[in-house]
Design a protein around this motif. Structure first.
Motif, PDB file in Angstrom:
ATOM      1  N   LYS A   1       0.850  -1.190   0.000  1.00 17.91           N
ATOM      2  CA  LYS A   1       0.000   0.000   0.000  1.00 17.91           C
ATOM      3  C   LYS A   1       0.885   1.239   0.000  1.00 17.91           C
ATOM      4  O   LYS A   1       1.759   1.379   0.852  1.00 17.91           O
ATOM      5  CB  LYS A   1      -0.914   0.008   1.229  1.00 17.91           C
ATOM      6  CG  LYS A   1      -1.894   1.171   1.263  1.00 17.91           C
ATOM      7  CD  LYS A   1      -2.824   1.059   2.462  1.00 17.91           C
ATOM      8  CE  LYS A   1      -3.856   2.174   2.475  1.00 17.91           C
ATOM      9  NZ  LYS A   1      -4.776   2.044   3.640  1.00 17.91           N
ATOM     10  N   GLU A   2       0.661   2.107  -0.949  1.00 20.25           N
ATOM     11  CA  GLU A   2       1.459   3.333  -1.056  1.00 20.25           C
ATOM     12  C   GLU A   2       0.650   4.526  -0.558  1.00 20.25           C
ATOM     13  O   GLU A   2      -0.487   4.736  -0.977  1.00 20.25           O
ATOM     14  CB  GLU A   2       1.888   3.570  -2.502  1.00 20.25           C
ATOM     15  CG  GLU A   2       2.739   4.821  -2.683  1.00 20.25           C
ATOM     16  CD  GLU A   2       3.253   4.981  -4.098  1.00 20.25           C
ATOM     17  OE1 GLU A   2       4.234   4.289  -4.434  1.00 20.25           O
ATOM     18  OE2 GLU A   2       2.662   5.774  -4.865  1.00 20.25           O
ATOM     19  N   TYR A   3       1.254   5.287   0.330  1.00 21.45           N
ATOM     20  CA  TYR A   3       0.647   6.526   0.812  1.00 21.45           C
ATOM     21  C   TYR A   3       1.282   7.695   0.057  1.00 21.45           C
ATOM     22  O   TYR A   3       2.512   7.786  -0.047  1.00 21.45           O
ATOM     23  CB  TYR A   3       0.880   6.698   2.318  1.00 21.45           C
ATOM     24  CG  TYR A   3       0.163   5.688   3.170  1.00 21.45           C
ATOM     25  CD1 TYR A   3      -1.149   5.901   3.585  1.00 21.45           C
ATOM     26  CD2 TYR A   3       0.804   4.521   3.583  1.00 21.45           C
ATOM     27  CE1 TYR A   3      -1.809   4.978   4.378  1.00 21.45           C
ATOM     28  CE2 TYR A   3       0.152   3.591   4.368  1.00 21.45           C
ATOM     29  CZ  TYR A   3      -1.153   3.824   4.764  1.00 21.45           C
ATOM     30  OH  TYR A   3      -1.801   2.901   5.549  1.00 21.45           O
TER      31      TYR A   3
ATOM     32  N   PRO B   1      10.524   5.346   3.499  1.00 25.73           N
ATOM     33  CA  PRO B   1      10.068   5.205   2.108  1.00 25.73           C
ATOM     34  C   PRO B   1       9.519   3.812   1.805  1.00 25.73           C
ATOM     35  O   PRO B   1       8.618   3.652   0.982  1.00 25.73           O
ATOM     36  CB  PRO B   1      11.335   5.494   1.294  1.00 25.73           C
ATOM     37  CG  PRO B   1      12.191   6.316   2.194  1.00 25.73           C
ATOM     38  CD  PRO B   1      11.917   5.806   3.574  1.00 25.73           C
ATOM     39  N   ALA B   2      10.067   2.791   2.462  1.00 27.49           N
ATOM     40  CA  ALA B   2       9.573   1.416   2.323  1.00 27.49           C
ATOM     41  C   ALA B   2       9.780   0.708   3.656  1.00 27.49           C
ATOM     42  O   ALA B   2      10.882   0.735   4.209  1.00 27.49           O
ATOM     43  CB  ALA B   2      10.303   0.680   1.203  1.00 27.49           C
ATOM     44  N   GLN B   3       8.735   0.092   4.176  1.00 30.43           N
ATOM     45  CA  GLN B   3       8.822  -0.561   5.478  1.00 30.43           C
ATOM     46  C   GLN B   3       7.774  -1.656   5.573  1.00 30.43           C
ATOM     47  O   GLN B   3       6.847  -1.725   4.764  1.00 30.43           O
ATOM     48  CB  GLN B   3       8.610   0.459   6.599  1.00 30.43           C
ATOM     49  CG  GLN B   3       7.212   1.078   6.603  1.00 30.43           C
ATOM     50  CD  GLN B   3       7.047   2.134   7.676  1.00 30.43           C
ATOM     51  OE1 GLN B   3       7.616   3.220   7.577  1.00 30.43           O
ATOM     52  NE2 GLN B   3       6.271   1.803   8.707  1.00 30.43           N
ATOM     53  N   TYR B   4       7.945  -2.532   6.574  1.00 28.49           N
ATOM     54  CA  TYR B   4       6.977  -3.593   6.812  1.00 28.49           C
ATOM     55  C   TYR B   4       5.827  -3.060   7.659  1.00 28.49           C
ATOM     56  O   TYR B   4       6.015  -2.219   8.539  1.00 28.49           O
ATOM     57  CB  TYR B   4       7.634  -4.781   7.515  1.00 28.49           C
ATOM     58  CG  TYR B   4       8.645  -5.496   6.648  1.00 28.49           C
ATOM     59  CD1 TYR B   4       8.239  -6.201   5.524  1.00 28.49           C
ATOM     60  CD2 TYR B   4      10.002  -5.461   6.952  1.00 28.49           C
ATOM     61  CE1 TYR B   4       9.162  -6.850   4.720  1.00 28.49           C
ATOM     62  CE2 TYR B   4      10.930  -6.115   6.158  1.00 28.49           C
ATOM     63  CZ  TYR B   4      10.500  -6.806   5.039  1.00 28.49           C
ATOM     64  OH  TYR B   4      11.412  -7.447   4.245  1.00 28.49           O
ATOM     65  N   GLY B   5       4.630  -3.588   7.391  1.00 31.16           N
ATOM     66  CA  GLY B   5       3.446  -3.142   8.098  1.00 31.16           C
ATOM     67  C   GLY B   5       3.226  -3.879   9.406  1.00 31.16           C
ATOM     68  O   GLY B   5       3.931  -4.835   9.753  1.00 31.16           O
ATOM     69  N   SER B   6       2.212  -3.439  10.129  1.00 30.59           N
ATOM     70  CA  SER B   6       1.930  -4.000  11.446  1.00 30.59           C
ATOM     71  C   SER B   6       1.486  -5.459  11.365  1.00 30.59           C
ATOM     72  O   SER B   6       1.753  -6.244  12.281  1.00 30.59           O
ATOM     73  CB  SER B   6       0.846  -3.167  12.141  1.00 30.59           C
ATOM     74  OG  SER B   6      -0.337  -3.121  11.352  1.00 30.59           O
ATOM     75  N   THR B   7       0.822  -5.852  10.268  1.00 27.02           N
ATOM     76  CA  THR B   7       0.375  -7.241  10.150  1.00 27.02           C
ATOM     77  C   THR B   7       1.558  -8.187  10.000  1.00 27.02           C
ATOM     78  O   THR B   7       1.572  -9.285  10.575  1.00 27.02           O
ATOM     79  CB  THR B   7      -0.572  -7.397   8.948  1.00 27.02           C
ATOM     80  OG1 THR B   7      -1.658  -6.477   9.075  1.00 27.02           O
ATOM     81  CG2 THR B   7      -1.133  -8.805   8.885  1.00 27.02           C
ATOM     82  N   VAL B   8       2.568  -7.779   9.224  1.00 30.99           N
ATOM     83  CA  VAL B   8       3.777  -8.594   9.085  1.00 30.99           C
ATOM     84  C   VAL B   8       4.460  -8.748  10.439  1.00 30.99           C
ATOM     85  O   VAL B   8       4.867  -9.848  10.834  1.00 30.99           O
ATOM     86  CB  VAL B   8       4.743  -7.959   8.062  1.00 30.99           C
ATOM     87  CG1 VAL B   8       6.070  -8.712   8.045  1.00 30.99           C
ATOM     88  CG2 VAL B   8       4.129  -7.954   6.681  1.00 30.99           C
ATOM     89  N   LYS B   9       4.567  -7.656  11.174  1.00 34.96           N
ATOM     90  CA  LYS B   9       5.220  -7.701  12.482  1.00 34.96           C
ATOM     91  C   LYS B   9       4.436  -8.582  13.455  1.00 34.96           C
ATOM     92  O   LYS B   9       5.022  -9.378  14.195  1.00 34.96           O
ATOM     93  CB  LYS B   9       5.359  -6.286  13.040  1.00 34.96           C
ATOM     94  CG  LYS B   9       6.224  -5.374  12.187  1.00 34.96           C
ATOM     95  CD  LYS B   9       6.232  -3.952  12.736  1.00 34.96           C
ATOM     96  CE  LYS B   9       7.037  -3.014  11.849  1.00 34.96           C
ATOM     97  NZ  LYS B   9       7.014  -1.619  12.351  1.00 34.96           N
TER      98      LYS B   9
END
Length: 226
Positions: A130-132, A156-164
């Motif tokens: 998902k790009e903001y 600029p690019a990171q893992y989301g809360s669901t992955v964590k």
């Protein structure tokens, strides 16, 4: 050949060796061989009852006869047990209509009267990006204003809360080693996580739960005192 017969053969061979006219060195070598054979012969009689050998490594151990206690139950659901089974849902995520190949039907006139439905419950193992895009405005003086990104979106690019959360769940609740968690995300989802990231997320989860743990502890102590 039994152990008793082997011992008799060894004793007879020793007596014959004493009667032979051979050098002392030769007799000593043969005598040592007899000792080795005797040692191996004695080991043939060892089992889990007369040695330190564990029963699991003793193929000749006596196995206790197990008898069924109480009533014997047939495999499967028992009488009176309410089974759990899937039920069709009203609004499936996807519908695929299967048409009849009319060329395979006997000659005649046919009209459509409906469908017979069957549902398949499955999972999709994939990831989404998902790009903001924060709007940038500039006034007549050249000063720019940028809309705020959502909380937690800092790179600029990171893992989301669901992955964590999924990583912490596998590592801490399911007790999967870090390397295997890393393999799971790479093999099943195509995400190249590092063991360092997985470990950092575990620490972050601990820090976020620390205040809740303290609150729960105080609440339990208070309930016991009341």
């Amino acid at each position: 050949m039994t152990k008793i017969k082997l011992n008799r053969v060894i004793d007879k061979a020793r007596q014959s060796l004493e009667e032979e006219d051979a050098s002392p060195a030769f007799k000593k070598s043969i005598s040592d061989l007899f000792e080795v054979v005797t040692f191996l012969t004695n080991r043939l009689g060892l089992n889990s009852t007369n040695s330190s050998k564990p029963p699991s490594q003793d193929p000749n151990r006596e196995r206790p006869v197990r008898t069924a206690r109480g009533r014997k139950r047939k495999p499967g659901g028992q009488k009176g047990h309410k089974g759990n089974f899937l039920k069709p849902v009203e609004n499936p995520a996807e519908i695929e209509e299967i048409q009849i190949d009319r060329r395979t039907l006997p000659r005649g006139e046919y009209s459509h009267v409906g469908f017979e439905a069957r549902q398949v419950f499955d999972i999709e193992i994939s990831f989404s990006v998902k790009e903001y895009r924060s709007e940038i405005l500039e006034n007549e003086k050249g000063v720019q204003y940028v809309a705020d990104f959502p909380d937690g979106v800092t790179e600029p690019a990171q893992y989301g809360s669901t992955v964590k959360a999924h990583s912490v769940y596998m590592s801490q609740f399911q007790l999967v080693p870090l390397a295997r968690v890393e393999d799971h995300f790479h093999d099943q989802l195509g995400l190249r996580l590092s063991k360092g990231s997985i470990s950092n997320w575990n620490v972050l989860a601990y820090q976020k739960l620390e205040s809740f743990e303290e609150w729960a502890r105080r609440s339990l102590i208070g309930s016991l005192c009341n």
